[in-house]
Design an enzyme around this catalytic site. Structure first.
Site, PDB file in Angstrom:
ATOM      1  CG  ASP A 513      -1.491   0.948   1.155  1.00  0.00           C
ATOM      2  OD1 ASP A 513      -2.659   1.232   0.199  1.00  0.00           O
ATOM      3  OD2 ASP A 513      -2.272   2.019   2.441  1.00  0.00           O
ATOM      4  CD  GLU A 543      -2.112   2.276  -3.794  1.00  0.00           C
ATOM      5  OE1 GLU A 543      -3.290   1.844  -3.887  1.00  0.00           O
ATOM      6  OE2 GLU A 543      -1.760   2.319  -2.940  1.00  0.00           O
TER       7      GLU A 543
END
Length: 911
Positions: A513, A543
């Site tokens: 993340d 990400e």
């Protein structure tokens, strides 16, 4: 300066030495009963910003004016320093005077702290250098004084630079936390600023009293440790740590272990246990291999899934297993049958949303609301909101303990060993179903920081593990309390944690993340270490967004899209996502309708809100789709809509290169994931209102086909293949089971089950309400089943040939050729040929694929196909093919022309 700073010696708490001149109360068994922390606050304790920064063990920087002041570093073992502006500093045990540093700051420190504002660099004198370790275990306040000794300014000092310099040896420690060996149990805690530390041992998860053992401090590594006789497996523990806390004096924190491998219910106590113990393993665990379906990263086809979503709504799962790890072991359930069918078709990986210990879900006694109401009603979201903090659902991006499985997914969260065993049973069952297991990890922030009861790291080494701003406050650009993995021991915690999951739980890949908030160097170190420990390639995805206080390399070279180029680490491809869906992830209001995408009507099928859109916008979107189909690699040449031939890195995407990766394994292609609206829900906004349910299903398949045919890693959100809807919710992280349901009986996609939660959607209620009330948007079971089967056909096509998953940029340049490009293109049709001659696993001499997103059929010609013998891919000629319209596609050898039906994705092969 007083240099008498004794450290703790004996294991018995009764013979503990007092530290740093402070009058510390001994840790007693009664103290072990405390559930959180105890503050021994001094009435004179003051609060200060932390504007100054340690650059190393002797250098500090004061960002701001100098003006010839005297700089003094005041210290106090009891945390009672005061420094009123214009007055005199008081409450200190003493001070040392700092010198101005006129040399060159070491290169590593200069690079690490390049973001600091200008100001004087100060130095601890040689005569005081040996005292820095002891100083850091007290309250420190740096004071700027005038010639008369009056305070001009005062500040605390951010400590990471000094601690990393002084205790660099700690990075090499193999064992932190509790470790059990033959007839011995050891505890090691990194807490270099603590004045004392003890461990409380409990006989059970809820036994009221514990035995206390003082820990010994190691001046080289900054760790506190104690080794106790016997195997204490099955018992529980907490640490009692005395640390200086701004504004509170010296605080005794009763805290769990950052390296906990498991915990009691609701994370109250850490668990002592050996993860290699046979009773914590399913039968045959050590010998059971993971599926050998992924040779190269580009072989990965991923299904992103939430543990609770998977089974909570599945009546074929035993009630005691619903929403739990063990639901994945019920191989006869509808959900597991669904996953098994996907695996047979070509799915390789299931990626689980966070399954480490999270802080936002009660592990015992959580609420299970039962909403009801009209398709466009307010009642459902109101009930979900009312119970949101007490219900059983959250996505889980709230890390509490990184190394322990989440207890709410265990059948008995009160027994720490249960979650370990059941987690492994889940992985084992998925592996046996032919699916590798990935894990979503969130090392960029913690659930809480500071002295909050659910803060762990900051209550052990205050001010170290989190990234701080210019005043010493914790940065929160990620949503929550940002961690600082550029700091040695936070980076180590991340690396150690990933290694544990890969080796002890056989996790095959990791999705990070907000990975752009991590340093590239630390991620590359992690890759090397986890591969070595696991004895295999462990794929890292993440990400790679570039934002916040680290944006554009402000603090370090980030693990972001452009900065990771060449690393082999994958990042999510927003270029393809936005071109396919239309608009961007942050769209709201009218933009949700007006900004159509390539698959849902841009220019060629405008909705009532679209207005006049230049025709070139469709061609520009088509080129971005082709860039994604080519793996978004920088070096691939493409003839663009203006007739020029450009490398993908020369094509613009919102001021960035459309092609951003060096190799296809660095790109994760997706059109839907847990964030933002589902693809079906986006279609509700963007497709013309009169689009039939059957055509909406076809549009869904077109989006999935872009991923299936794209070079790189294919990534799908669970339920995309069954037209999953979240009733238009744009952010369902805390929207309960109601808005996150899946139906493996294929009867309902849950569109029109109430207005989504107001917090994230309320501003658009006027637009959303009439859409939810329109029953024509809701798909029939037949539409859901058709989409399901069409997706499996796409997976089978991708699995049939290695040409769809080429492992290198060189092979993509050599073998992938687009036609129907340039100024004369039909922008609603993507057409490409993959040359399979001499390529292992190609299965065919060549493959031609087409995605026609238009409402009408089109004929496109490939001059190089004249005289070839092309036939429909065997998947499309099989008796059970879902998309019968695809079987109407035709090839004319004489002209090299292909007739592609409307809204159809189809593949031809050359034998």
């Amino acid at each position: 300066m007083n240099r008498t700073f004794p450290t703790a010696g004996a294991a018995s708490i009764m013979s503990m030495a007092l530290l740093a001149g402070g009058a510390h109360a001994a840790v007693t068994p009664e103290a072990c009963e405390s559930s959180a922390f105890q503050i021994n606050q001094h009435p004179a304790a003051a609060s200060f910003d932390a504007r100054a920064v340690w650059l190393g063990k002797r250098l500090l920087k004061w960002p701001g004016a100098d003006a010839g002041a005297v700089f003094k570093l005041y210290y106090a073992a009891n945390g009672t320093i005061t420094a009123p502006a214009g007055g005199k500093a008081g409450g200190a045990s003493g001070f040392i005077t700092l010198e101005r540093f006129t040399g060159t700051v070491p290169a590593a420190a200069a690079a690490r702290f390049k973001y600091l504002a200008d100001g004087p660099v100060l130095q601890v004198r040689e005569s005081d250098a040996d005292d820095v370790r002891a100083l850091l275990r007290q309250q420190l306040v740096l004071v700027q004084e005038d010639a008369q000794g009056s305070v001009r300014a005062a500040t605390r000092i951010q400590v990471a630079g000094a601690l990393d310099d002084l205790y660099a040896a700690a990075a090499g420690l193999d064992k932190l936390g509790a470790s059990v060996a033959a007839n011995r149990t050891a505890f090691t805690l990194w807490a270099p600023t603590a004045q004392q530390a003890a461990v409380c041992i409990y006989n059970g998860p809820a036994k009221p009293t514990g035995s206390v053992y003082q820990m010994r401090f190691d001046d080289k590594t900054g760790t506190w440790s104690v080794a106790l006789p016997g195997d204490l497996s099955g018992k529980y523990y907490k640490y009692a740590v005395d640390v200086p806390v701004d504004g509170a004096g010296i605080v005794r924190n009763m805290v769990t272990d950052p390296y906990s491998v498991s915990l009691s219910a609701d994370s109250k106590r850490s668990y002592i246990g050996r993860l290699d113990a046979p009773r914590l393993k399913p039968a045959g665990w050590d010998a059971a291999p993971a599926p050998q379906t992924v040779k190269n990263p580009t072989d990965m086809v991923v299904y992103e899934l939430h543990v609770r979503d998977f089974s909570i709504n599945d009546g074929s799962v035993p009630s005691e297993h619903r929403g739990k790890y063990l639901a994945f072991t019920d191989t006869g359930s509808k959900g597991m049958q669904h996953l098994a069918a996907l695996a047979r078709s070509g799915l390789t990986d299931v990626h689980l949303l966070p399954v480490y210990d999270i802080g936002s879900v009660p592990e015992t006694g959580c609420a299970v609301p039962a909403p009801f109401g009209a398709a466009d009603g307010l009642a459902q979201q109101a009930l979900v909101k009312e119970t949101a903090q007490a219900d059983c659902f959250n996505w889980g991006y709230d890390p509490y303990h990184y190394n322990a499985p989440e207890g709410s997914y265990a059948t008995d969260p009160a027994r720490a060993e249960v979650r370990v065993l059941e987690f492994r049973k889940m992985v084992d069952s998925l592996h046996k179903a032919g699916l590798r297991v990935g894990m979503d990890v969130v090392y960029n922030h913690t659930f809480k920081a500071g002295q909050d009861g659910k803060s762990v790291l900051d209550r052990i080494v205050p001010g170290y593990y989190h990234r701080l701003d210019a005043k010493g406050a914790v940065e929160q650009s990620t949503c929550c309390d940002n961690t600082a993995t550029e700091n040695l021991m936070m980076g180590k915690l991340m690396i150690d944690s990933v290694t544990l999951w890969a080796t002890e739980y056989k996790i095959d890949s990791f999705r990070f993340d907000l990975m752009g908030h991590q340093p590239r160097a630390v991620m590359e170190q992690l890759q090397q270490k986890v591969n070595a420990a696991a004895g295999r390639q462990v794929q890292l995805l993440g990400e790679g967004w570039n934002f916040g206080e680290v944006a554009d390399g402000a603090r370090f070279v980030q693990a972001s899209q452009l900065s990771l180029n060449g690393s082999g680490i994958g990042t999510f491809n927003d270029r393809t996502r936005d071109a396919v869906r239309g608009g961007s992830a942050g769209d709201a209001g009218e933009a949700l309708f007006k900004r159509q995408g390539w698959i849902n009507g841009l220019v060629y099928d405008p909705n009532a809100h679209a207005g006049q859109v230049p025709a070139a916008e469709l061609s520009r979107a088509a080129d971005l789709v082709r860039a994604g189909l080519a793996g978004s690699i920088r070096s691939y040449p493409l003839q663009t809509y203006d007739g020029q031939v450009k490398t993908l890195e020369s094509i613009d995407y919102n001021g960035q290169p459309a092609g951003y990766a060096a190799e296809p394994g660095e790109v994760v292609n997706y059109v839907e994931n847990h964030d933002n609206q589902t693809l079906f829900d986006i279609g509700v906004f963007k497709l013309p209102a009169g689009t039939s349910s059957q055509e909406r299903a076809r549009v869904q398949v077109l989006g999935m086909a872009v991923d299936a045919f794209s070079q790189g890693i294919a990534y799908y959100h669970a339920g995309i293949d069954v037209l999953r809807s979240k009733s238009l919710d744009r952010n369902s992280f805390n929207s309960g089971d109601w808005f996150n349901r899946l139906d493996w009986s294929y009867r309902d996609n849950y569109f029109g089950t109430g207005l989504p939660p107001e917090a994230d959607n309320g501003k658009d209620y006027a637009l959303i309400k009439p859409l939810l009330a329109n029953a024509a948007f809701k798909p029939a079971p037949g539409d859901i089943a058709w989409t399901r089967d069409a997706f499996r056909d796409l997976l089978a096509v991708r699995a049939s040939s290695t040409l769809f998953r080429l492992p290198s940029a060189a092979e993509i340049r050599r073998r992938l050729r687009f036609f129907n490009t340039g100024a004369q293109q039909i922008p609603t049709v993507a057409a490409a040929y993959l040359d399979g001659r001499g390529y292992e696993g190609a299965a065919f001499n060549g493959v031609a694929y087409f995605i026609n997103v238009d409402k009408i059929g089109h004929t496109v010609a490939d001059p190089q196909a004249v005289g070839k013998r092309m036939r429909l891919h065997p998947v499309f000629t099989a008796a059970g093919v879902a998309d019968k319209r695809a079987t109407q596609a035709r090839f004319d050898s004489a002209t090299g022309s292909y007739e592609i039906p409307p809204r159809t994705a189809v593949v031809f092969v050359e034998d």
